[in-house]
Design an enzyme around this catalytic site. Structure first.
Site, short mmCIF file in Angstrom:
data_model
loop_
_atom_site.label_atom_id
_atom_site.label_comp_id
_atom_site.label_asym_id
_atom_site.label_seq_id
_atom_site.Cartn_x
_atom_site.Cartn_y
_atom_site.Cartn_z
N ASP A 197 0.75 -1.01 -0.41
CA ASP A 197 0.36 -0.52 0.19
C ASP A 197 1.22 1.18 -0.05
O ASP A 197 1.88 1.53 0.23
CB ASP A 197 -0.65 -0.02 1.64
N ARG B 188 -0.15 9.58 -9.84
CA ARG B 188 -0.29 8.40 -9.24
C ARG B 188 0.48 6.82 -9.76
O ARG B 188 1.26 6.25 -9.54
CB ARG B 188 -1.82 8.10 -9.21
N HIS C 141 2.91 3.66 -8.90
CA HIS C 141 2.57 1.98 -9.11
C HIS C 141 4.01 1.64 -9.84
O HIS C 141 4.24 0.36 -9.24
CB HIS C 141 1.29 1.63 -9.79
N THR D 195 -10.71 -6.66 -6.33
CA THR D 195 -11.65 -6.61 -6.84
C THR D 195 -12.37 -5.30 -6.87
O THR D 195 -13.05 -4.79 -7.99
CB THR D 195 -12.77 -7.63 -6.03
N ARG E 171 -11.00 2.80 -9.90
CA ARG E 171 -10.19 3.48 -9.91
C ARG E 171 -10.53 4.25 -11.31
O ARG E 171 -11.38 3.93 -12.73
CB ARG E 171 -8.86 3.12 -9.66
N LEU F 25 10.85 -21.02 -4.25
CA LEU F 25 10.04 -19.27 -3.53
C LEU F 25 8.44 -19.39 -4.90
O LEU F 25 9.23 -19.20 -5.78
CB LEU F 25 10.44 -18.21 -3.51
C1 V07 Z 1 -2.05 -5.40 -10.85
C2 V07 Z 1 -0.70 -4.51 -11.03
C3 V07 Z 1 0.31 -4.23 -9.73
C4 V07 Z 1 1.15 -3.68 -8.97
N1 V07 Z 1 1.77 -2.42 -8.91
C5 V07 Z 1 2.89 -2.83 -7.95
C6 V07 Z 1 2.98 -3.08 -6.84
C7 V07 Z 1 2.66 -1.99 -6.09
C8 V07 Z 1 1.17 -2.34 -5.58
C9 V07 Z 1 0.56 -2.39 -7.18
C10 V07 Z 1 1.20 -1.89 -8.20
N2 V07 Z 1 1.81 -5.09 -9.65
N3 V07 Z 1 3.97 -5.82 -9.27
C11 V07 Z 1 3.64 -6.69 -10.03
C12 V07 Z 1 2.42 -6.76 -11.00
C13 V07 Z 1 2.60 -8.62 -11.25
C14 V07 Z 1 1.00 -9.38 -11.05
C15 V07 Z 1 1.25 -10.72 -11.54
C16 V07 Z 1 2.26 -10.91 -12.03
F1 V07 Z 1 2.67 -12.17 -12.87
C17 V07 Z 1 4.06 -10.39 -12.17
C18 V07 Z 1 3.22 -9.00 -11.79
C19 V07 Z 1 1.95 -6.21 -10.18
N4 V07 Z 1 0.56 -6.81 -11.03
#
Ligand code: V07
Length: 259
Positions: A40, A53, A57, A86, A91, A151
């Site tokens: 978060d 924003r 991310h 969900t 957003r 892991l």
């Molecule tokens: C939607 C979203 C948002 C997202 N953030 C970066 C981390 C902070 C939280 C929100 C934004 N990250 N970071 C890695 C992934 C991801 C997801 C699935 C996967 F198989 C590989 C990587 C990711 N997916």
């Protein structure tokens, strides 16, 4: 000026040495099998810097790589990361579209390293609602790492715990009504119907940015989990803080409801 640089360089190498020493110390005690993280504070991180924003991310995505490495180094068996809930569909459209590209970018950049490090990629969530490009990248990574034995990197992607529990309950009741359940209905049986089926419950939950809520995350699975909160925003979260959380976990005496 040169003296200042020398001092900074020495401080950096001291910090790296101290962190390595702390990691070695951790390995002498119980390492949590399963660590879950609510990542978060990404939007706030950007807003504090007058950045869009989505920059928060993107910065948060880079931290995922570092923490995955450290978790794997420590011998943690499962790392679950709450990447998209969900509720996040509410957003602004541009932000959701950016977020849905992050799995593609993360895997496009880091999948070779994850394969090299014997990491197994999984997702937990309703994949049917994910855009095709996101699903393609995730499914490719799951397929490319399915035989890895290190892991388990488990991304909660379009995940909501109440939805997960309702789907599990409906499936278990259907199987029971149609005679496919040969054993008494139990907590253990119900757990096998959850999206986290087969994984141990989280031993440690970390939440960044100072929020003290679980936000519809693994509500069933967190029954006996140790919670660790930090005000640090996810993009500023470091290996040292992750090690601190595991060290604090080791210093707590878990009783699972007993005395
Ligand atoms: C939607 C979203 C948002 C997202 N953030 C970066 C981390 C902070 C939280 C929100 C934004 N990250 N970071 C890695 C992934 C991801 C997801 C699935 C996967 F198989 C590989 C990587 C990711 N997916």
């Amino acid at each position: 000026m040169f003296k200042k640089f020398q001092r900074w360089k020495k401080d950096q190498s001291d910090a790296v040495r101290n962190l390595s020493e702390k990691k070695r110390e951790l390995l002498k005690s119980e390492i949590p099998d399963h660590v879950a993280i609510i990542m978060d504070g990404n939007g706030r991180w950007a807003q504090k810097r007058a950045l869009p924003r989505i920059m928060g991310h993107h910065e948060g995505m880079k931290v995922v790589r570092h923490i995955t490495k450290t978790a794997n180094e420590l011998g943690i068996k499962v790392l679950t990361l709450y990447a998209f809930s969900t509720e996040n569909w509410k957003r602004p459209k541009p932000e959701v579209e950016f977020l849905m590209k992050l799995p593609v970018e993360f895997l496009g950049t880091f999948l070779p390293e994850l394969i090299e490090e014997n990491v197994q990629v999984r997702i937990m969530g309703d994949a049917t609602a994910l855009p095709p490009h996101t699903l393609k990248a995730v499914n490719q990574a799951i397929d490319d790492t399915k035989h890895n034995t290190g892991l388990i990197l488990n991304f909660a992607l379009n995940y909501g715990s109440r939805y997960e529990m309702m789907e599990a309950m409906k499936a278990m009741m259907k199987d029971h009504q149609e005679g496919r359940v040969k054993e008494p209905l139990s907590e253990e049986l119900f757990s096998t119907y959850l999206m986290s089926g087969g994984l141990p419950d989280p031993d440690l939950l970390i939440r960044t940015s100072g929020e003290l809520r679980v936000s519809n995350f693994m509500l069933w699975q967190l029954a006996y989990t140790e919670f660790w909160f930090t005000d640090v925003l996810w993009p500023d979260f470091t290996d040292a803080l992750f090690v601190q959380a595991v060290e604090d976990y080791q210093n707590r005496g878990r009783r699972f409801g007993g005395v």
